[in-house]
Design a protein around this motif. Structure first.
Motif, mmCIF file in Angstrom:
data_model
loop_
_atom_site.group_PDB
_atom_site.id
_atom_site.type_symbol
_atom_site.label_atom_id
_atom_site.label_comp_id
_atom_site.label_asym_id
_atom_site.label_seq_id
_atom_site.Cartn_x
_atom_site.Cartn_y
_atom_site.Cartn_z
ATOM 1 N N GLY A 115 54.409 -27.899 -12.567
ATOM 2 C CA GLY A 115 53.602 -28.874 -11.852
ATOM 3 C C GLY A 115 54.157 -29.301 -10.514
ATOM 4 N N LEU A 116 55.484 -29.459 -10.446
ATOM 5 C CA LEU A 116 56.100 -30.019 -9.244
ATOM 6 C C LEU A 116 57.015 -29.046 -8.511
ATOM 7 N N GLY A 117 57.273 -27.891 -9.104
ATOM 8 C CA GLY A 117 58.199 -26.957 -8.472
ATOM 9 C C GLY A 117 59.597 -27.524 -8.396
ATOM 10 N N HIS A 118 60.021 -28.191 -9.463
ATOM 11 C CA HIS A 118 61.318 -28.875 -9.485
ATOM 12 C C HIS A 118 61.904 -28.786 -10.885
ATOM 13 N N SER A 119 63.218 -28.598 -10.984
ATOM 14 C CA SER A 119 63.874 -28.548 -12.279
ATOM 15 C C SER A 119 64.538 -29.883 -12.585
#
Length: 545
Positions: free
Chosen positions: A189-193
């Motif tokens: 969804g956010l392109g973040h880990s």
């Protein structure tokens, strides 16, 4: 001076008692004839019991004793309608959905905590935002995210595998599913880990999100029937912040701490996504999510949108915050419930495992189009989401007087048959999601039993004839109409990928711990009836490398 202050205080109390309580007893109402359970308290009515963590027996007693609609008394006698009649629900969520809007408390709470977003908008503003967001939740975009979801789930499998190398072990799977749901949302969804999913250490950000609602709950319950939320419009944001910080409550201070962290994380992610977008396609491909995550696609589309449809930064932040919050607990709770049910029904678990193994065959993962058409996997998911929907009710508030039609007449308190109910402006209406899903009049006498096989044959004609207004499988689990869950396909894909990977590798069995599922706002498991922390310990055994 003291006497004047005392007189003013007494006047304020008497006004509040009249405004929010006594007048509901003295003034006739079109709801007076609607039957319902006797209130347990003059002050709180049935409010505490209805929203209690242990409220399922109370809800079930209402389903048994009333037909499709019941009136409950709440704070100082204010009436609330509890509705699971199909025709009435169609009026609420589709036909008259702009009359039955989200409650003022819901809108203001979400705007205060998350900012402007789908959860905090109404009317034309909500339709504009949904139009912008719909494409990124389309089935075609889900296919792009499938491999990202598998990559995260393989990490989960590896982490669990490390713990059972020496044999079966009791593992708290709720903690793992919550962390995984946030990471799936983060990368897809956010392109973040948010989480490497490499060790058994609890993720502090996950814990922050999980404790937000429990900390807010007392204020939310009171705000449902007293207009505390109107204080949100007094003065500047800085002044309101100062007022809130001055309240000597550790619970409020904890809420502020969580909100600040959520805002900080969202701003950091948005800044990095905008920088990657400005650097060009190559930079997006090198970023987490490879530019195919929801926020990257949305940011790119936003640059091409007309001026009047373009989203400002605060709206992006609001969508990011609400996505993190809304998608984590619902999906992790549903996934935990399915695994718990499979542990309790080893025959169903084995049958589902065989279907998954047969579908995969080679070394690769099951592709999206095949995964979503596996019949037994679909049946298990549907039945679990029917009988144990994560959200059990959804509240609405009438913006004007409205006539609520009924599919079956009910007998009023005076003995007359009521074919419709005139609902006054300002009435709180609780849509019975779980009540509809478990309605024995539609689903049959076995409606309270978990039977995945019911989905492998034609549904009862009564279900089909009822035209239940949900967006998913004749169920109200994801609601319907203009405020239906926009990410329900996203959530389904998450659950199916996690199930397909884990069931092929592990066998799940009950532990000796008593797992009790609390109702409350969202269903969640705990150890024992009074357990406060969300936990679901099961025995996990490795059955393949």
């Amino acid at each position: 001076m003291l006497s004047l202050l005392q007189a003013a205080g007494l006047t304020a109390v008497l006004w509040a008692v009249w405004k929010f309580g006594l007048r509901h007893y003295l003034r006739p109402s079109s709801l007076d004839n609607v039957p319902g359970p006797k209130p347990e308290s003059w002050i709180f009515g049935s409010l505490n019991t209805f929203f209690s963590r242990h409220s399922r027996p109370f809800h079930e007693s209402i389903w048994r004793n009333y037909s499709g609609v019941a009136k409950l008394q709440t704070f100082l006698g204010r009436p609330m309608l509890y509705v699971w009649d199909p025709k009435a629900m169609h009026s609420i969520v589709i036909k008259d959905q702009y009359t039955y809007e989200e409650t003022d408390v819901f809108i203001n709470f979400n705007h205060m905590v998350f900012g402007p977003s789908l959860l905090s908008s109404l009317g034309n503003e909500h339709r504009r935002q949904r139009k912008m967001l719909n494409p990124v939740f389309h089935i075609n975009h889900m296919r792009y995210m499938c491999q990202t979801f598998y990559k995260v789930t393989h990490k989960l499998r590896g982490a669990i595998n490390k713990q059972v190398l020496d044999g079966p072990k009791e593992i708290d799977l709720m903690q793992w599913f919550t962390r995984t749901a946030l990471e799936l949302l983060g990368q897809g969804g956010l392109g973040h880990s948010f989480d490497s999913l490499e060790d058994d250490t609890e993720n502090t950000f996950t814990e922050d999100l999980k404790t937000l609602i429990p900390n807010f709950r007392p204020f939310l319950l009171v705000s449902r029937f007293l207009p505390i939320y109107k204080l949100n419009h007094i003065g500047t944001p800085a002044f309101r912040r100062w007022v809130v910080e001055s309240i000597p409550s550790q619970r409020i201070k904890r809420c502020l701490q969580i909100m600040d962290r959520l805002d900080g994380v969202s701003r950091d992610i948005l800044a990095r996504k905008k920088a990657a977008l400005a650097a060009g396609d190559e930079a997006l491909l090198q970023s987490m999510g490879e530019g195919k995550d929801i926020m990257s696609v949305l940011l790119k589309a936003n640059t091409q949108a007309s001026e009047d449809e373009r989203m400002p930064d605060d709206e992006f932040l609001g969508h990011m915050c609400s996505l993190m919050f809304a998608a984590m607990d619902t999906t992790s709770g549903a996934l935990a419930r399915i695994i718990h049910l499979l542990a309790q029904h080893p025959d169903v678990q084995e049958k589902l495992r065989a279907e998954i193994v047969e579908a995969r065959r080679g070394d690769g993962d099951i592709d999206y189009d095949q995964l979503v058409t596996l019949p037994y996997l679909e049946a298990v998911c549907r039945e679990s989401l029917r009988l144990h929907s994560p959200a059990t009710t959804m509240s609405r508030q009438t913006r004007e007087d409205v006539v609520m039609p009924l599919s079956q007449p009910i007998r009023g308190k005076d003995g007359t048959m009521m074919h419709e109910i005139t609902v006054p402006k300002g009435t709180i209406v609780a849509v019975g999601i779980l009540a509809s899903n478990c309605n024995e009049a539609l689903w049959g006498p076995d409606a309270m039993e978990w039977k995945p096989e019911r989905w492998l044959k034609p549904l009862p004609q009564a279900v089909l004839d009822a035209h239940i207004p949900g967006v998913y499988s004749n169920l109200m689990t994801f609601l319907g109409g203009g405020r239906a869950c926009i990410g329900f396909k996203f959530s389904q894909m998450e659950m199916k990928i996690v199930l397909s990977v884990l069931l092929e590798t592990f066998k799940f069995s009950p532990s000796n711990k008593d797992i009790y599922w609390h109702l409350g706002g969202l269903q969640s498991p705990a150890i024992g009836r009074e357990g406060a922390k969300a936990q679901m310990p099961l025995i996990v055994e490795r059955i393949s490398p």
